[in-house]
Design a protein around this motif. Structure first.
Motif, mmCIF file in Angstrom:
data_model
loop_
_atom_site.group_PDB
_atom_site.id
_atom_site.type_symbol
_atom_site.label_atom_id
_atom_site.label_comp_id
_atom_site.label_asym_id
_atom_site.label_seq_id
_atom_site.Cartn_x
_atom_site.Cartn_y
_atom_site.Cartn_z
ATOM 1 N N LEU A 91 6.777 20.972 7.074
ATOM 2 C CA LEU A 91 7.784 21.438 8.020
ATOM 3 C C LEU A 91 8.206 20.332 8.971
ATOM 4 N N PHE A 92 7.231 19.563 9.468
ATOM 5 C CA PHE A 92 7.512 18.666 10.585
ATOM 6 C C PHE A 92 8.097 17.317 10.194
ATOM 7 N N VAL A 93 7.806 16.816 9.011
ATOM 8 C CA VAL A 93 8.431 15.559 8.604
ATOM 9 C C VAL A 93 9.955 15.692 8.517
ATOM 10 N N PRO A 94 10.494 16.747 7.900
ATOM 11 C CA PRO A 94 11.960 16.906 7.934
ATOM 12 C C PRO A 94 12.520 17.035 9.347
ATOM 13 N N ILE A 95 11.797 17.716 10.233
ATOM 14 C CA ILE A 95 12.257 17.830 11.617
ATOM 15 C C ILE A 95 12.294 16.454 12.278
ATOM 16 N N ILE A 96 11.274 15.653 12.047
ATOM 17 C CA ILE A 96 11.229 14.310 12.620
ATOM 18 C C ILE A 96 12.384 13.465 12.084
ATOM 19 N N ILE A 97 12.657 13.551 10.781
ATOM 20 C CA ILE A 97 13.773 12.808 10.189
ATOM 21 C C ILE A 97 15.087 13.221 10.834
ATOM 22 N N GLY A 98 15.263 14.523 11.018
ATOM 23 C CA GLY A 98 16.483 15.011 11.655
ATOM 24 C C GLY A 98 16.629 14.516 13.081
ATOM 25 N N MET A 99 15.529 14.540 13.854
ATOM 26 C CA MET A 99 15.577 14.066 15.228
ATOM 27 C C MET A 99 15.899 12.578 15.290
ATOM 28 N N THR A 111 16.651 26.463 19.631
ATOM 29 C CA THR A 111 17.078 26.551 18.237
ATOM 30 C C THR A 111 16.111 25.818 17.323
ATOM 31 N N GLN A 112 15.574 24.706 17.797
ATOM 32 C CA GLN A 112 14.570 23.966 17.046
ATOM 33 C C GLN A 112 13.155 24.417 17.387
ATOM 34 N N PHE A 113 12.907 24.710 18.664
ATOM 35 C CA PHE A 113 11.547 25.003 19.108
ATOM 36 C C PHE A 113 10.978 26.271 18.483
ATOM 37 N N VAL A 114 11.832 27.174 18.033
ATOM 38 C CA VAL A 114 11.327 28.395 17.402
ATOM 39 C C VAL A 114 10.493 28.049 16.170
ATOM 40 N N PHE A 115 10.869 26.987 15.467
ATOM 41 C CA PHE A 115 10.086 26.567 14.299
ATOM 42 C C PHE A 115 8.773 25.912 14.721
ATOM 43 N N ILE A 116 8.809 25.173 15.841
ATOM 44 C CA ILE A 116 7.616 24.469 16.307
ATOM 45 C C ILE A 116 6.619 25.440 16.923
ATOM 46 N N ALA A 117 7.121 26.349 17.786
ATOM 47 C CA ALA A 117 6.237 27.289 18.467
ATOM 48 C C ALA A 117 5.536 28.222 17.489
ATOM 49 N N SER A 118 6.199 28.526 16.395
ATOM 50 C CA SER A 118 5.630 29.465 15.424
ATOM 51 C C SER A 118 5.130 28.762 14.174
ATOM 52 N N ALA A 119 4.818 27.485 14.305
ATOM 53 C CA ALA A 119 4.393 26.701 13.140
ATOM 54 C C ALA A 119 3.197 27.309 12.401
ATOM 55 N N GLY A 128 17.105 23.306 6.319
ATOM 56 C CA GLY A 128 17.711 23.890 7.513
ATOM 57 C C GLY A 128 17.118 23.352 8.808
ATOM 58 N N PRO A 129 15.787 23.385 8.987
ATOM 59 C CA PRO A 129 15.191 22.815 10.203
ATOM 60 C C PRO A 129 15.531 21.349 10.412
ATOM 61 N N MET A 130 15.658 20.580 9.325
ATOM 62 C CA MET A 130 16.025 19.175 9.463
ATOM 63 C C MET A 130 17.448 19.032 10.026
#
Length: 416
Positions: free
Chosen positions: A264-272, A238-246, A328-330
């Motif tokens: 893209l990735f800073v919000p993902i890092i904050i969410g993680m 669910t998360q990796f689809v954003f990373i794999a297709s960055a 959404g990704p976050m």
């Protein structure tokens, strides 16, 4: 088979609770494999220019690495069940450093791809066995909190890696990227040497092909392993689809440059990070936390779909409209973190005497899913922000259903 409550075979040299040094070392081990995949993304253009390679040829730098990693991931864990954890990790890291040196000096694309395959074959020793060491040394809330921290780093690594790769290109050509990840692996070797061996000789399986394959077969025959492994794999997808297709998402759809992956990735890092804190401080049982995490993940994927559907199209460059694509990704990253680490512990506790084998098989399932997602699903299903959102929602729903199936199949009857 239900999850075991047997105590961990804790090393006599390990502290009662994780120290900062142990946490940092195990987290850096977990980070090395995913970090190695995405760090080179920003360097693709320069590698292609130097060697006259097209996008299809350059993709072999990723697919060759992931294929070797997936195949060898089956064996790192069970070999560590026989030889001990530290020896397997140090051997893998040593080979990885040599491959990084070879990649830095590669005179052709063919040699570079070969070095990437060697990196993939060796990187899993640290990533996979580090998870097993957590359960060797700790149990209960201490194990869950430490695993959450490690899974945070593991999941953040693919998001952080392209940012680091872009910055490294400011220092020199693409060879700087491979030199840097080689130095990183050398640092992990130095830290690993200070860790205790967490698997006593009396708890090891015999170093025979039959014993190693038998441990793998025992885990592979269990529906418990497959339900948990697939639930975790779809949840992470669910998360990796954003990373794999960055590269597609950042440059084509969001219309940004090679130094703008942070959008893209800073919000993902904050969410993680937020999700990891939830796991570390949760007062609910592990199974309840996983159930809540999967349900919240589905809700976050739905929110993401709504946001990209109603939001304005990206205008090119940094613009407020990017918020609709980043929120959404976050949220998804936060909810993935809530269930990812606890699911890994469920796998390890289900096979207390074959933890290495169970970890290897679960990792193989996740890698197979990531490879399928990156190589087949993502290029087809990520042609727009809406299709990205629908792909993530589908993975979230499947992961949730698999977990609910497992929870129902292994529930203890009332009054039992």
């Amino acid at each position: 088979m239900t999850a075991s409550t047997d105590p961990a075979p804790t090393s006599t040299d390990a502290p009662a609770r994780p120290t900062l040094r142990i946490t940092l070392t195990l987290a850096l081990m977990a980070m090395i494999a995913p970090f190695s995949i995405d760090t080179i993304f920003p360097a693709f253009t320069r590698i292609g220019t130097e060697f006259g390679a097209d996008e299809v040829a350059l993709q072999q730098l990723v697919s060759g690495y992931m294929a070797a990693f997936a195949v060898m991931s089956i064996f790192h864990g069970p070999i560590s069940d026989a030889l001990g954890r530290k020896l397997v990790i140090l051997a893998g890291l040593g080979i990885y450093v040599l491959a990084a040196i070879g990649a830095t000096l590669a005179p052709s694309l063919e040699v570079l791809i070969l070095m990437r395959v060697l990196q993939g074959a060796s990187a899993g020793a640290a990533t996979i066995v580090s998870r097993v060491m957590v359960r060797d040394m700790f149990e209960g809330r201490a194990a869950q909190s430490l695993m959450a921290d490690i899974m945070l780093i593991f999941s953040v690594a693919p998001a952080l890696a392209p940012i680091a790769g872009g910055w490294l290109l400011l220092l020199g050509d693409w060879r700087c990227v491979f030199a840097a990840i080689g130095l990183y692996a050398a640092l992990v070797i130095a830290l690993t040497l200070r860790l205790p061996e967490t698997l006593p000789p009396e708890d090891r399986i015999p170093l025979r092909v039959g014993s190693i394959l038998g441990a793998l077969a025992h885990a592979a025959r269990s529906f418990t392993l497959w339900r948990l492994a697939l639930a975790g794999a779809f949840g992470f997808a669910t998360q990796f689809v954003f990373i794999a297709s960055a590269p597609i998402l950042v440059t084509d759809l969001l219309k940004l440059g090679e130094q703008d992956f942070w959008v893209l990735f800073v919000p993902i890092i904050i969410g993680m990070m937020a999700g990891s804190r939830v796991v570390g401080h949760a007062r609910m049982t592990r199974r309840t936390l996983i159930t809540v995490g999967f349900a919240a993940m589905v809700a976050a994927a739905l929110v993401n779909l709504v946001l990209v559907t109603i939001g304005p199209a990206p205008q090119g460059g940094l613009h407020w409209s990017l918020l609709f694509a980043a929120i959404g990704p976050m949220l998804i990253a936060l909810t993935v973190a809530m269930q990812f680490a606890p699911v890994q512990l469920e796998v390890l506790d289900a096979f207390p005497h074959e933890r290495g084998s169970a970890s290897s098989l679960a990792t193989f399932v996740q890698l197979a899913m990531n490879t399928l997602l990156a190589g087949v699903i993502a290029p087809i299903a990520t042609t727009s922000l809406t299709s990205f959102a629908l792909t993530a929602l589908g993975a979230a729903l499947i992961g949730n259903l698999l977990w609910l199936w497992h929870a129902r199949a292994t529930a203890v009857p009332a009054g039992a």
